[in-house]
Design a protein around this motif. Structure first.
Motif, PDB file in Angstrom:
ATOM      1  N   ALA A 115       0.822  -1.217   0.000  1.00  0.00           N
ATOM      2  CA  ALA A 115       0.000   0.000   0.000  1.00  0.00           C
ATOM      3  C   ALA A 115       0.856   1.267   0.000  1.00  0.00           C
ATOM      4  N   ARG A 116       2.041   1.192   0.577  1.00  0.00           N
ATOM      5  CA  ARG A 116       2.934   2.360   0.650  1.00  0.00           C
ATOM      6  C   ARG A 116       3.975   2.369  -0.467  1.00  0.00           C
ATOM      7  N   ASN A 117       3.901   1.402  -1.357  1.00  0.00           N
ATOM      8  CA  ASN A 117       4.876   1.279  -2.443  1.00  0.00           C
ATOM      9  C   ASN A 117       6.306   1.182  -1.893  1.00  0.00           C
ATOM     10  N   THR A 118       6.450   0.392  -0.859  1.00  0.00           N
ATOM     11  CA  THR A 118       7.719   0.211  -0.175  1.00  0.00           C
ATOM     12  C   THR A 118       8.669  -0.625  -1.021  1.00  0.00           C
ATOM     13  N   ALA A 119       9.935  -0.190  -1.081  1.00  0.00           N
ATOM     14  CA  ALA A 119      10.956  -0.954  -1.797  1.00  0.00           C
ATOM     15  C   ALA A 119      11.763  -1.815  -0.834  1.00  0.00           C
ATOM     16  N   ALA A 120      11.931  -1.317   0.383  1.00  0.00           N
ATOM     17  CA  ALA A 120      12.690  -2.035   1.412  1.00  0.00           C
ATOM     18  C   ALA A 120      12.125  -1.627   2.759  1.00  0.00           C
ATOM     19  N   LEU A 121      12.464  -2.391   3.783  1.00  0.00           N
ATOM     20  CA  LEU A 121      11.981  -2.004   5.108  1.00  0.00           C
ATOM     21  C   LEU A 121      12.885  -2.507   6.213  1.00  0.00           C
ATOM     22  N   LEU A 140      13.500 -16.776  13.647  1.00  0.00           N
ATOM     23  CA  LEU A 140      12.562 -17.490  12.772  1.00  0.00           C
ATOM     24  C   LEU A 140      11.574 -16.523  12.128  1.00  0.00           C
ATOM     25  N   LEU A 141      11.045 -15.589  12.913  1.00  0.00           N
ATOM     26  CA  LEU A 141      10.118 -14.585  12.385  1.00  0.00           C
ATOM     27  C   LEU A 141      10.795 -13.751  11.298  1.00  0.00           C
ATOM     28  N   THR A 142      12.026 -13.352  11.542  1.00  0.00           N
ATOM     29  CA  THR A 142      12.753 -12.540  10.563  1.00  0.00           C
ATOM     30  C   THR A 142      12.900 -13.295   9.251  1.00  0.00           C
ATOM     31  N   ARG A 143      13.273 -14.552   9.333  1.00  0.00           N
ATOM     32  CA  ARG A 143      13.442 -15.373   8.128  1.00  0.00           C
ATOM     33  C   ARG A 143      12.099 -15.507   7.385  1.00  0.00           C
ATOM     34  N   ALA A 150      10.141 -11.027   0.023  1.00  0.00           N
ATOM     35  CA  ALA A 150      10.921 -11.240  -1.206  1.00  0.00           C
ATOM     36  C   ALA A 150      10.015 -11.650  -2.361  1.00  0.00           C
ATOM     37  N   LEU A 151       8.913 -12.346  -2.063  1.00  0.00           N
ATOM     38  CA  LEU A 151       7.980 -12.763  -3.108  1.00  0.00           C
ATOM     39  C   LEU A 151       7.361 -11.581  -3.845  1.00  0.00           C
ATOM     40  N   VAL A 152       7.295 -10.417  -3.173  1.00  0.00           N
ATOM     41  CA  VAL A 152       6.739  -9.217  -3.808  1.00  0.00           C
ATOM     42  C   VAL A 152       7.825  -8.163  -4.011  1.00  0.00           C
ATOM     43  N   ASP A 153       9.078  -8.623  -4.057  1.00  0.00           N
ATOM     44  CA  ASP A 153      10.226  -7.774  -4.388  1.00  0.00           C
ATOM     45  C   ASP A 153      10.461  -6.639  -3.387  1.00  0.00           C
TER      46      ASP A 153
END
Length: 176
Positions: A115-121, A140-143, A150-153
């Motif tokens: 929704a925010r057109n985020t490229a990285a976070l 585990l949560l981070t992974r 990554a599936l949505v780039d």
């Protein structure tokens, strides 16, 4: 009026500590509460962080997180959204938990990022216990989040844990 208030504080000298004042709805000035001072500090820090180049201001991001999350009595999981140049788009507190855990839903994080057109976070959460070390569940949560995003780039740049004045970085620990 502000000049008169300043003069009256000045005339008291060092006997009375300087007070921060706020103007109420009627236009009268009164002493600011601790909560109002902290909220104002958070707004100033957020203004410094929002739009800032993350690589040029990691200290500002860490200070913002210390003030925002460092003293909370419960866990909060937040996300800092970044554009393609790693400038801060937004800080969003996504989930609130108890003193020792928070439920995090990857679907909601992906939805907010798109929704925010985020490229990285940056993933962020606090440990009210004061122990900044990442738990196995944190890893585990981070992974899981990294794989889902990554599936949505969308790249996960780091996961930061705030415990009081300490901010621990997964990237710096080699866990990302």
């Amino acid at each position: 009026m502000a000049h008169d208030l300043f003069s009256s504080f000045q005339s008291l000298g060092s006997v009375v500590p300087a007070a921060l004042l706020v103007q109420d709805h009627a236009g009268e000035y009164r002493r600011a509460t601790a909560e109002e001072v902290l909220l104002a500090a958070q707004q100033v820090l957020a203004g410094q962080v929002r739009g800032a180049d993350l690589m040029d201001s990691p200290a500002a991001v860490r200070e913002f997180l210390r003030v925002r999350l460092g003293t909370l009595p419960h866990e909060v999981f937040a996300v800092i959204h970044l554009d393609a140049q790693h400038r801060v788009l937004d800080y969003v507190e996504m989930f609130r938990g108890t003193v020792s855990q928070t439920s995090v839903y990857p679907r909601e994080i992906v939805k907010e990022a798109l929704a925010r057109n985020t490229a990285a976070l940056l993933l962020v959460h606090n440990h009210p216990s004061g122990a900044a070390e990442p738990s196995r569940a944190d890893e585990l949560l981070t992974r899981t989040l990294k794989e889902a995003l990554a599936l949505v780039d969308i790249r996960v740049i780091d996961h930061l844990i705030v415990a009081g004045l300490t901010v621990v970085s997964f990237a710096e620990l080699g866990l990302l």
